[in-house]
Design a protein around this motif. Structure first.
Motif, PDB file in Angstrom:
ATOM      1  N   ASP A  77       3.481  -5.036   9.044  1.00  0.00           N
ATOM      2  CA  ASP A  77       4.891  -4.715   9.209  1.00  0.00           C
ATOM      3  C   ASP A  77       5.201  -3.342   8.599  1.00  0.00           C
ATOM      4  OD1 ASP A  77       5.059  -7.173  10.332  1.00  0.00           O
ATOM      5  OD2 ASP A  77       6.452  -8.025   8.875  1.00  0.00           O
ATOM      6  N   PRO A  78       6.285  -2.692   9.023  1.00  0.00           N
ATOM      7  CA  PRO A  78       6.641  -1.411   8.415  1.00  0.00           C
ATOM      8  C   PRO A  78       6.755  -1.530   6.894  1.00  0.00           C
ATOM      9  CG  PRO A  78       7.962  -1.807  10.373  1.00  0.00           C
ATOM     10  CD  PRO A  78       7.210  -3.075  10.112  1.00  0.00           C
ATOM     11  N   SER A  79       6.166  -0.578   6.187  1.00  0.00           N
ATOM     12  CA  SER A  79       6.099  -0.651   4.728  1.00  0.00           C
ATOM     13  C   SER A  79       7.469  -0.800   4.087  1.00  0.00           C
ATOM     14  CB  SER A  79       5.406   0.595   4.177  1.00  0.00           C
ATOM     15  OG  SER A  79       4.111   0.728   4.701  1.00  0.00           O
ATOM     16  N   PHE A  86      -7.557   1.363   5.332  1.00  0.00           N
ATOM     17  CA  PHE A  86      -7.894   0.238   4.469  1.00  0.00           C
ATOM     18  C   PHE A  86      -9.406   0.018   4.533  1.00  0.00           C
ATOM     19  CE2 PHE A  86      -9.004  -4.224   4.046  1.00  0.00           C
ATOM     20  CZ  PHE A  86      -8.474  -4.523   2.813  1.00  0.00           C
ATOM     21  N   GLN A  87     -10.041  -0.172   3.371  1.00  0.00           N
ATOM     22  CA  GLN A  87     -11.481  -0.390   3.310  1.00  0.00           C
ATOM     23  C   GLN A  87     -11.847  -1.814   2.883  1.00  0.00           C
ATOM     24  OE1 GLN A  87     -13.967   2.536   4.023  1.00  0.00           O
ATOM     25  NE2 GLN A  87     -12.035   2.490   5.162  1.00  0.00           N
ATOM     26  N   SER A  88     -11.274  -2.287   1.777  1.00  0.00           N
ATOM     27  CA  SER A  88     -11.644  -3.627   1.312  1.00  0.00           C
ATOM     28  C   SER A  88     -10.700  -4.097   0.220  1.00  0.00           C
ATOM     29  CB  SER A  88     -13.083  -3.628   0.772  1.00  0.00           C
ATOM     30  OG  SER A  88     -13.178  -2.814  -0.394  1.00  0.00           O
ATOM     31  N   THR A 137      -0.489  -2.529   5.927  1.00  0.00           N
ATOM     32  CA  THR A 137       0.548  -1.972   5.052  1.00  0.00           C
ATOM     33  C   THR A 137       0.691  -2.732   3.735  1.00  0.00           C
ATOM     34  OG1 THR A 137       2.171  -3.295   6.274  1.00  0.00           O
ATOM     35  CG2 THR A 137       1.896  -0.992   6.938  1.00  0.00           C
ATOM     36  N   ALA A 138       0.214  -3.974   3.665  1.00  0.00           N
ATOM     37  CA  ALA A 138       0.356  -4.754   2.436  1.00  0.00           C
ATOM     38  C   ALA A 138      -0.689  -5.864   2.418  1.00  0.00           C
ATOM     39  CB  ALA A 138       1.759  -5.344   2.324  1.00  0.00           C
ATOM     40  N   ILE A 139      -1.042  -6.293   1.208  1.00  0.00           N
ATOM     41  CA  ILE A 139      -1.992  -7.385   0.986  1.00  0.00           C
ATOM     42  C   ILE A 139      -1.302  -8.449   0.147  1.00  0.00           C
ATOM     43  CG2 ILE A 139      -4.213  -8.048  -0.015  1.00  0.00           C
ATOM     44  CD1 ILE A 139      -4.529  -6.218   2.355  1.00  0.00           C
ATOM     45  N   ARG A 140      -1.498  -9.735   0.521  1.00  0.00           N
ATOM     46  CA  ARG A 140      -0.993 -10.839  -0.306  1.00  0.00           C
ATOM     47  C   ARG A 140      -2.181 -11.662  -0.794  1.00  0.00           C
ATOM     48  NH1 ARG A 140       3.671 -15.014   1.645  1.00  0.00           N
ATOM     49  NH2 ARG A 140       2.080 -15.675   3.162  1.00  0.00           N
ATOM     50  N   LEU A 149       0.835  -1.192   0.000  1.00  0.00           N
ATOM     51  CA  LEU A 149       0.000   0.000   0.000  1.00  0.00           C
ATOM     52  C   LEU A 149       0.881   1.259   0.000  1.00  0.00           C
ATOM     53  CD1 LEU A 149      -2.820  -1.057   2.493  1.00  0.00           C
ATOM     54  CD2 LEU A 149      -2.540  -1.585   0.062  1.00  0.00           C
ATOM     55  N   PRO A 150       0.322   2.405  -0.419  1.00  0.00           N
ATOM     56  CA  PRO A 150       1.149   3.618  -0.538  1.00  0.00           C
ATOM     57  C   PRO A 150       1.852   3.973   0.769  1.00  0.00           C
ATOM     58  CG  PRO A 150      -1.002   3.949  -1.559  1.00  0.00           C
ATOM     59  CD  PRO A 150      -1.069   2.638  -0.841  1.00  0.00           C
TER      60      PRO A 150
END
Length: 422
Positions: free
Chosen positions: A226-228, A210-212, A292-295, A186-187
């Motif tokens: 985790d930290p971006s 984060f929404q969806s 911070t991130a999506i997998r 994510l940004p």
């Protein structure tokens, strides 16, 4: 009054091509009018990547005053647009370029710059004010393979508005593909110096929630807090796998990463193992600012299957005009030799509203029944900016309008009425 502003959007519908293909680049200059209607000249300069040569463009068709120069400087195309008044709609310039059949597989970035000769023009995205630059990338791959592209339904967006991204992927090759994996970072501010290495960098002063994240083809999702700047977007980087995980263990590692970064030598007996440096969690994803991130893990993709998409929604908060939210991802699919990645940015611009107040044509008059003066007046509201606005609130302080009267001396005879388009 506000200053004239400008920005430019650069994209390509061809994020992956094969050597020798003709690729398409789309360029959209945007300006908004802050009150200066003096004609100006815009100069749009497009620098093609090495190995790409100019084919054609439609600039004169969409902007009649446009003049194209593709010969003065090899590899550079200059569009000159005279007589432009800030706020006028310019349309999208489509530029076609041919690629060398001998280009090696790699990411190739095309950069475009727009400048004006208006000294009062400001940049809607970042400093310096003028010129403004944007870029887009295409990836040279072998014949056939996997198509992956990140886009956004919002070319630009207002402050404190939704940020939406869509990732589309498809099997364009002749062979069936097994599962794939996608990591979406994510940004975050600083993404030009960490593992995503993107340009231009995300730059924003506020936050987002984060929404969806949704998919319609059996994708499963995990998230990280985790930290971006510690997250690798390559799905097969050892940091993204459980501690001690190796190939040949009968897991999805064997299909997704058989030729990826976890196995850089291609040797099935490689001793590269997972380090679990990044924590991934399954289950409901919190709708807050900690994600911070999506997998995403996909299902198998037969040859010729319908393209699939994953939708990601964020909500910006407390941001400002000039902020830039860039969404970066990396993907790895079984039976491919390399990672596929690209990104897309959403710039934030300030809404620009023009309001004028006038007494209605009927004029003020004295009500015979009450002896009071009746003042019918109109507020004329116009959107002067480059974005659509929703739920605009206008406050009219009658004590200011009719100063020095007191509140007891003022009454509203009829409720305000809204007439669209006037």
């Amino acid at each position: 009054l506000v200053e004239n502003t400008m920005t430019i959007n650069k994209s390509t519908p061809d994020p992956q091509i094969t050597p020798g293909d003709t690729t398409q680049w789309e360029i959209t200059p945007l300006t908004s009018n802050g009150g200066n209607n003096n004609p100006m000249t815009l100069t749009v300069t497009d620098t093609l990547p090495t190995g790409f040569t100019y084919n054609s463009d439609n600039c004169a068709a969409v902007i009649p005053s446009c003049v194209t120069d593709s010969t003065t400087t090899p590899g550079t195309v200059v569009f000159t647009i005279p007589g432009h008044v800030a706020g006028d709609v310019l349309g999208t310039i489509v530029l076609l370029a041919d690629t060398s059949p001998f280009l090696p597989p790699a990411n190739y970035t095309n950069t475009v710059t727009v400048e004006s000769d208006d000294p009062g023009m400001t940049n809607a995205i970042s400093s310096p004010d003028d010129p403004v630059t944007d870029s887009a990338s295409t990836k040279i791959i072998g014949a056939g393979g996997i198509y992956v592209q990140k886009t956004t339904p919002y070319g630009i967006q207002a402050m404190n508005s939704p940020l939406g991204y869509e990732l589309t992927y498809a099997n364009t090759g002749a062979n069936d593909r097994q599962e794939g994996m996608i990591i979406d970072v994510l940004p975050f501010v600083g993404d030009d110096t960490d593992f995503t290495y993107r340009s231009p960098a995300s730059s924003f002063s506020g936050d987002y929630l984060f929404q969806s994240v949704t998919g319609a083809n059996g994708e499963t999702f995990e998230y990280s807090t985790d930290p971006s700047n510690t997250i690798h977007h390559e799905p097969c980087h050892p940091a993204n796998w459980p501690l001690g995980a190796v190939l040949g263990g009968g897991t999805i590692l064997d299909t997704v990463c058989q030729s990826g970064l976890l196995n850089p030598t291609g040797d099935p007996n490689s001793n590269v193992t997972g380090t679990a440096a990044t924590t991934w969690t399954a289950g409901p994803i919190p709708m807050d600012n900690t994600v911070t991130a999506i997998r995403a893990t996909t299902t198998p993709m037969p040859s010729g299957s319908t393209p699939r998409s994953i939708q990601l929604e964020l909500l910006a908060q407390d941001n400002a005009a000039g902020d830039l939210y860039c969404n970066n991802f990396g993907s790895q699919f079984g039976q491919r030799l390399d990672e596929i990645s690209n990104d897309v940015c959403i710039p934030i611009v300030a809404p620009e509203i023009g309001i004028t107040k006038k007494v209605s044509d009927s004029g003020a008059y004295v009500d015979d029944a009450t002896g009071k003066v009746v003042v019918p007046y109109e507020l004329v509201v116009e959107n002067l900016g480059p974005i659509d606005l929703q739920n605009t609130q206008i406050t009219d302080d009658l004590l200011v309008t009719f100063d020095p009267l007191a509140a007891a001396d003022i009454s509203i005879l009829t409720p305000p009425t809204y007439v669209a388009g006037t």
